[in-house]
Design an enzyme around this catalytic site. Structure first.
Site, short mmCIF file in Angstrom:
data_model
loop_
_atom_site.label_atom_id
_atom_site.label_comp_id
_atom_site.label_asym_id
_atom_site.label_seq_id
_atom_site.Cartn_x
_atom_site.Cartn_y
_atom_site.Cartn_z
N GLU A 188 -7.39 21.59 -17.03
CA GLU A 188 -6.01 22.03 -16.80
C GLU A 188 -5.02 21.41 -17.76
O GLU A 188 -3.88 21.88 -17.88
CB GLU A 188 -5.61 21.71 -15.36
CG GLU A 188 -6.37 22.57 -14.36
CD GLU A 188 -6.13 22.15 -12.94
OE1 GLU A 188 -5.81 22.99 -12.11
OE2 GLU A 188 -6.25 20.93 -12.67
N GLN A 199 -13.55 29.35 -4.90
CA GLN A 199 -13.67 28.10 -5.61
C GLN A 199 -14.03 26.98 -4.63
O GLN A 199 -14.26 25.84 -5.06
CB GLN A 199 -12.35 27.75 -6.32
CG GLN A 199 -11.99 28.77 -7.41
CD GLN A 199 -10.60 28.55 -7.97
OE1 GLN A 199 -9.78 29.46 -8.04
NE2 GLN A 199 -10.31 27.33 -8.40
N ARG A 215 -4.15 26.72 -12.77
CA ARG A 215 -4.39 25.59 -13.66
C ARG A 215 -3.26 24.57 -13.57
O ARG A 215 -2.90 23.96 -14.57
CB ARG A 215 -4.52 26.12 -15.09
CG ARG A 215 -5.92 25.95 -15.66
CD ARG A 215 -6.09 26.68 -16.96
NE ARG A 215 -7.19 26.11 -17.72
CZ ARG A 215 -8.07 26.79 -18.42
NH1 ARG A 215 -7.99 28.10 -18.48
NH2 ARG A 215 -9.03 26.18 -19.07
N CYS A 216 -2.72 24.39 -12.35
CA CYS A 216 -1.50 23.61 -12.23
C CYS A 216 -1.74 22.18 -11.79
O CYS A 216 -0.79 21.40 -11.74
CB CYS A 216 -0.55 24.27 -11.23
SG CYS A 216 -1.10 24.11 -9.52
#
Lengths: 801, 287, 158
Positions: free
Chosen positions: A754, A236, A383-384
């Site tokens: 997110e 990423q 996704r935090c």
């Protein structure tokens, strides 16, 4: 500015910002023609497979390669000693620690990397792995983070035993990583001491794992002749990886090329630099041929960056009307055996201090104590938004707990505590300036859509009959778009991002960015931004990311930062081009710049609308001699954007659950999600992100965990046990929105992907607890699988007919 | 992900298969649908030197009514069970159970014979076979024998089938018209084994239970026939008290293992709850 | 170990390979036959990313030995394209935004292909039930269901 049918038609043709245009990148995926890392085959390529420790904590007595080397097809077996000559047995982590690439004398978590077998194909490599003989001396393992700092606790990291700090302040114990605090402890303590009402709860965010459908892997290819290293990678953050590889390997960064191609889901799992990548690079340097390493699913769940494992204590102080006057949150953070997760130097606990949420809380203090355990390294992932899941979970649970204590309706208590519209920009007690928000109307819109009062009436009727029905509300504020370089860095590199645009003579466009799509549709959404800014059809705008040889430097995609940072860079870059285009148009029309007005895709002379130059005409002209004297040809620009602030998307989610008290089964009857991410670039893509994030939230809340026994052995690390819901279990999602633009973002846009995860998890949790609230239950830890929910029913004496 | 090496054999007839089984003995494993065995081999939990694939033996396929029974070849897949019009009409309990096994792709390959002969108490067909009073045709070097399901399952991974035998056919008596049925399976998600499951067949007569069969999945070392629970219901009307007593008696024979699905206390309670659910649903379907 | 020759039809073309008995079909497709549409997402036969169509059945190619496929008639997502263009399912996945990272997509489409052959007009519940052997982490399945429903309409109209 005409809004005529003709103008609208031209605007529609652009398929720019605000349109739900279909994705430009779909063709290769629906035809099975995409190129993920495991699809790559290079001439002479060998395959690596990793030998892993069966023990969570052990000394390595010996490693015998002989049998493995005798397996047909096995070319080499690398261990830590083979990496020491190139100084790569250990590597720095993006968290400020060091991590063993291959275990050096001891192992610290089950399935830690011990050796890599290199072979001609994956079958021989697997046979080689089975033949490597390792002798271990087992040591007692620490699995419970509450035991990490006991006086007699086994020392997990003798390699840093003499270090008084590992990147984030003083350590008080060999298994201590850091303690981080924010806010005003004295003022907050004083408020608690004199409060009319206080509530306190222990709240767990269990260890879970992002589990994207594609596991991690790479093809590392070192060219001995040219000294150039190319790494195809599930990543990423291609540029950051390149920089770190340069630091690690000593190869000039200009001779390293990292290529993020098609990636099968990231969710934070593909941010860290894993030992497998580093060994593959070394193996390629040593053998001179490309080395492919692809991990299995069990390896992925067991050893790559997990998420959460935050053991929290939440406290709120309030008036008897439920107005929160103080917040005190602490968390014991289990980071595993190495501090490897992404964290800014100043923010080792990420953005946890967003935990005042959507509420006007005058006094706050929070503290995070991070420790080592004999488990895989990680913590920030899935996704935090960098510990925002943990923070929002705490505040959204605590406000429900406060509501229950005071007998105040759970929607009403939020109304009373929301930051009001007129208070924005609002600076929280922790110093975050929420630039924009409008919480009350979002809440009302959501409550109306679900007929909240009707639901509460129904709940009362059902309770009278002994049935369990729960209504969960979550009104979250997110913080995304890392971020201002003064505050946000990784290993010192600021978290700016970039966009470079080249416009072609025939009016089509090529743009490259420093972010990295792993399914979010960047090839479409960035094209839409440029289409609206430049007045050229998005269909003709090609977007590229991921190849560090071509793309301008950026910090990649995680924490929903693409739209806030690179999206802004894209708009600013396009506007630089527009500045030049305007000058060219004025020159062509022989007027002053101030005489021109812009309409969708063309420059018009004010008061003389037949005098027009379309953007396409300007594109061509810019490559000719017919441009203002002294001006360079072309319409090209690059923008590097250092955001002045993060962005603060928010939302209201409502969840209705029905629970079978005899089995503990939880059925999600309805889930309504209202999101506000400011300007919406592609509503279809946003909705898709919401669906996906809610589904992952559902999985976390309802079934995911990474359980261990007392010796640190995994108890459920394959898809047999790790809960990935199918289409049958997954609820149907209803989505809605409001629009509150970000005042500092050039497009008014915020990140969004997110939010459904950050807001979804507490919403499910609040719903399940609400189902038991009338029986005195204030909190239940996740996951809400039927076993655990049944145990709650049994404890209440309601589980039998 | 990669199995150890082995030799592959694909006999075209039962005698050929038996001959191979005799030749290789316990170094060989039979390959039916492969969706229990191959995953174990991929993780190297099983490393047979020889695989004998039963998939090319035509004799092991087919579903047909023979007199008062339905006979199905042991290599009949779950998917074939689900789509069988004959079974839907005559033995719907079997179809309901097959639909709850694993997932669509696995069901194209997984076989009823494989599911039964593996001896895994977590598999669904064994309890269903007990409830249906099925029998199994086994062929070995000494010839053919037919064994009733009741008594076939000895222990975990241990059945009356010998190492040199092959299960060739499953025979199920067609339940009388008006029989109610239900397979009630509690699971964490699609594709999971049962946390607890109950198979029930129920025949009512004049408001009382004429006959009932109750069998349980994944609640002990073998599938369990809840005979005492059955006896408590026969000849009596069905009501909440009867259901509760049957559930209690069913629970009393269970000794579930603890795993990520739950502890023993939970699984026992679920044994009772699945028994109740299956009985109630069977009652609603009985005519 | 000795290799065996196996020949079968793949996406309409005759192919022949020489493999060890233990070679999994997914590896033969991806490594020897340049057919990288089917993907590997797990090793315990749960995720369905490797789904191919063999002799009229949706099969997880990671749980099949290539040597079991002699004379098989095999279809992967690459074979769904017609000479006239994309299959209705492929188009529908695009128009309904039923993919994000794309990793589950070949398996999903290949599975939906067989599903619609067997159940040409499924309800939503039936779609979810018959597609439950394919996991997705990105979409939450909702648009995948819409895509299958859209393909049903397209195929009925054709």
């Amino acid at each position: 500015m005409g809004n005529s049918a003709e103008t609208l038609e031209r605007e529609a043709k652009l398929q720019g910002i605000g349109t739900s245009r279909l994705r430009k990148e779909d063709a290769r995926f629906i035809r099975g023609q995409a190129t993920y890392v495991d699809d790559i085959k290079l001439p002479g390529m060998l395959v690596g497979a990793i030998v892993r420790s069966p023990y969570a904590h052990a000394n390595i007595k010996s490693i015998n390669k002989a049998k493995a080397l005798a397996v047909p097809g096995v070319v080499a077996v690398l261990v830590a000693d083979d990496l020491k000559p190139v100084n790569l047995a250990w590597m720095p982590t993006v968290g400020g620690d060091v991590q063993a690439v291959l275990a050096d004398k001891k192992v610290c978590f089950q399935m830690q990397e011990v050796a890599m077998v290199i072979a001609t194909d994956r079958y021989a490599a697997a046979d080689g792995v089975a033949a490597v003989e390792v002798e271990y001396e087992e040591l007692p393992a620490i699995v419970d983070p509450h035991k990490s700092m006991a006086p007699d606790a086994p020392i997990i990291r003798p390699d840093i035993a003499d270090k008084t700090e590992v990147g984030h302040g003083p350590r008080t114990h060999p298994n201590h990583i850091f303690t981080w605090e924010a806010g005003d402890k004295a003022a907050t303590d004083a408020v608690f001491a004199s409060a009319a009402v206080t509530v306190r709860e222990e709240i767990l965010n269990p260890r879970v794992h992002p589990c994207p459908l594609e596991t991690c892997g790479c093809v590392a290819s070192f060219n001995k002749a040219s000294g150039e290293l190319t790494v195809h990678l599930t990543t990423q953050i291609p540029h950051l990886v390149r920089t770190v590889l340069a630091m690690l390997s000593g190869i000039a960064e200009s001779k390293i090329r990292v290529i993020g191609g098609d990636v099968g889901g990231g969710f934070g799992n593909k941010v860290p630099i894993y030992p497998g990548y580093v060994v593959a690079v070394v193996a390629s340097i040593v053998t001179g041929v490309p080395i492919k390493w692809i991990e299995s699913r069990i390896e992925n769940i067991s050893t790559t960056g997990f998420a959460r494992d935050y053991h929290g204590i939440g406290e709120l102080a309030a008036t008897k009307d439920g107005r929160i006057t103080g917040l005190r949150f602490s968390a014991l953070a289990d980071h595993g055996a190495f501090n490897s997760h992404i964290s800014a130097t100043k923010l080792p606990a990420g953005l946890f201090s967003i935990c005042t949420g959507s509420y006007d809380i005058p006094n706050a203090y929070c503290r995070v104590d991070a420790v080592y355990t004999n488990k895989a390294p990680g913590g920030v992932a899935y996704r935090c938004s960098l510990r925002v899941t943990e923070a929002v979970y705490l505040i959204e649970r605590m406000i429900d707990i406060l509501a229950q204590k005071l007998g105040i309706d759970k929607a009403e208590i939020r109304r009373r505590n929301f930051v009001k519209k007129e208070q924005f920009p609002y600076t929280t007690a922790f110093g975050w300036t929420l630039d924009s928000g409008n919480y009350h109307p979002a809440l009302e819109q959501a409550l109306k859509a679900v007929d909240y009062e009707g639901l509460r009436r129904e709940q009362a009727e059902k309770r009278a009959k002994g049935e369990l029905m729960g209504i969960g509300i979550c009104t979250f504020t997110e913080i995304v778009g890392a971020g201002p370089t003064k505050v946000c860095d990784i290993l010192g590199i600021g978290l700016f991002d970039s966009c470079e645009i080249r416009v072609h003579p025939t009016g089509s466009v090529m743009a490259r960015l420093g972010t990295m799509s792993t399914g979010q549709g960047h090839a479409t959404t960035y094209a839409q931004i440029i289409a609206t800014e430049l007045g050229l059809p998005s269909e003709d705008i090609q977007i590229e990311e991921g190849d560090t040889d071509k793309a301008p430097y950026g910090a990649g995609t995680w924490g929903s930062r693409s739209t806030p940072v690179s999206g802004a860079a894209t708009a600013r870059c396009a506007r630089k081009i527009m500045d030049k285009a305007r000058k060219i148009a004025a020159h062509l029309l022989e007027v002053g710049e101030g005489d021109l007005e812009w309409e969708v895709d063309r420059f018009k002379v004010k008061g003389n609308p037949s005098q027009v130059k379309t953007m396409k005409e300007v594109c061509l002209a810019s490559h000719t001699s017919n441009i203002p004297p002294g001006m360079e040809q072309g319409l090209n620009a690059v923008d590097y954007y250092d955001p002045p602030n993060l962005t603060f998307p928010f939302g209201t989610y409502v969840c209705v659950v029905d629970i079978d008290r005899y089995t503990g089964e939880v059925k999600v009857r309805r889930f309504y999600a209202l999101d506000d991410c400011g300007t919406r670039i592609n509503p279809m893509i946003i909705e898709g992100q919401i669906h996906g994030g809610l589904t992952e939230a559902f999985a976390v809340a309802m079934g995911q965990q990474i359980p261990f026994d007392e010796s640190g052995n995994h108890l459920g690390n394959s898809l047999m046990d790790y809960f990935l819901p199918t289409a049958v279990e997954t609820p149907k999602w209803e989505t809605d929105f409001t629009v509150t633009p970000s005042p500092h973002h050039p497009l008014g846009a915020k990140g969004v992907a997110e939010s459904p995860h950050v807001g979804g998890i507490p919403c499910f949790s609040n719903a399940v607890v609400d189902a038991f609230a009338h029986l005195g239950v204030t909190h239940m830890d996740m996951p809400y699988n039927s076993f655990r929910v049944w145990q709650q029913c049994k404890a209440l004496g309601i589980s039998t007919r | 992900m990669i199995p150890a090496q082995f030799e592959y054999h694909a006999p075209k007839s039962i005698p050929d298969a038996l001959s191979l089984l005799g030749k290789f003995g316990d170094t060989a494993k039979l390959l039916a649908g492969g969706h229990s065995l191959l995953p174990m081999m991929k993780l190297r939990f099983a490393e047979p030197a020889h695989l004998i694939d039963l998939g090319k033996i035509a004799e092991l396929k087919g579903i047909a009514q023979v007199g008062n029974e339905v006979h199905m070849g042991a290599m009949t897949t779950e998917n074939e069970l689900i789509w069988s019009k004959l079974l839907a009409e005559k033995i719907p309990l079997l179809v309901e159970a097959a639909r709850l096994i694993s997932d669509p792709q696995v069901r194209y390959k997984g076989t009823i014979g494989g599911d039964i002969s593996h001896g895994d108490p977590a598999n669904d067909h064994p309890a269903v076979m007990l409830a249906l009073g099925a029998s199994f045709v086994l062929k070995g070097p000494k010839g053919e024998r037919v064994l009733p399901a009741n008594g076939f399952f000895l222990d975990t991974y241990s059945t009356q089938m010998q190492a040199d035998e092959i299960m060739t056919q499953i025979r199920i008596p067609i339940p009388p018209a008006g029989t109610g049925w239900c397979y009630s399976k509690l699971k964490r998600k699609t594709g999971d084994f049962a946390s607890a499951a109950a198979a029930v067949q129920l025949r009512m007569q004049g408001g009382s239970v004429a006959d009932v069969q109750i069998a349980l999945t994944n609640l002990g070392a073998t599938p369990l026939k809840a005979s005492a629970a059955e006896a408590s219901l026969r000849g009596k009307p069905l009501n909440d008290a009867a259901f509760a007593e049957a559930a209690r008696l069913a629970m009393s024979i269970c000794s579930p293992g603890e795993d990520q699905r739950g502890n023993a206390e939970y699984k026992l309670a679920m044994a009772g709850e699945m028994t109740q659910r299956a009985l109630r649903t069977a009652q609603s379907r009985a005519k | 170990m000795a290799e065996q020759k196996v020949s079968f039809k793949l996406n309409g073309k005759a192919v022949a390979v020489s493999v060890e008995a233990r070679e999994l079909l997914i590896h033969t497709l991806r490594e020897r036959l340049a057919t990288t549409g089917p993907h590997i997402g797990c090793e315990t036969s749960h995720c369905g990313a490797c789904t191919v169509d063999i002799d009229g059945m949706s099969v997880k190619s990671c749980t099949v030995l290539t040597v079991q496929c002699q004379d098989a008639d095999m279809l992967t997502v690459e074979g769904l394209e017609q000479t006239t263009g994309l299959h209705a399912l492929q188009e529908a996945f695009h128009t309904e935004h039923a993919l994000q990272c794309g990793y589950c997509t070949p398996g999903m489409i290949t599975r939906a292909y067989r599903l619609l052959k067997e159940t040409p007009d499924p309800t939503e519940e039936e779609i979810r039930y018959w597609m439950a052997g394919n996991l997705c982490r990105c979409t939450g399945y909702q648009n995948i269901v819409k895509a299958v429903q859209s393909a049903v309409k397209k195929m009925a109209a054709a």
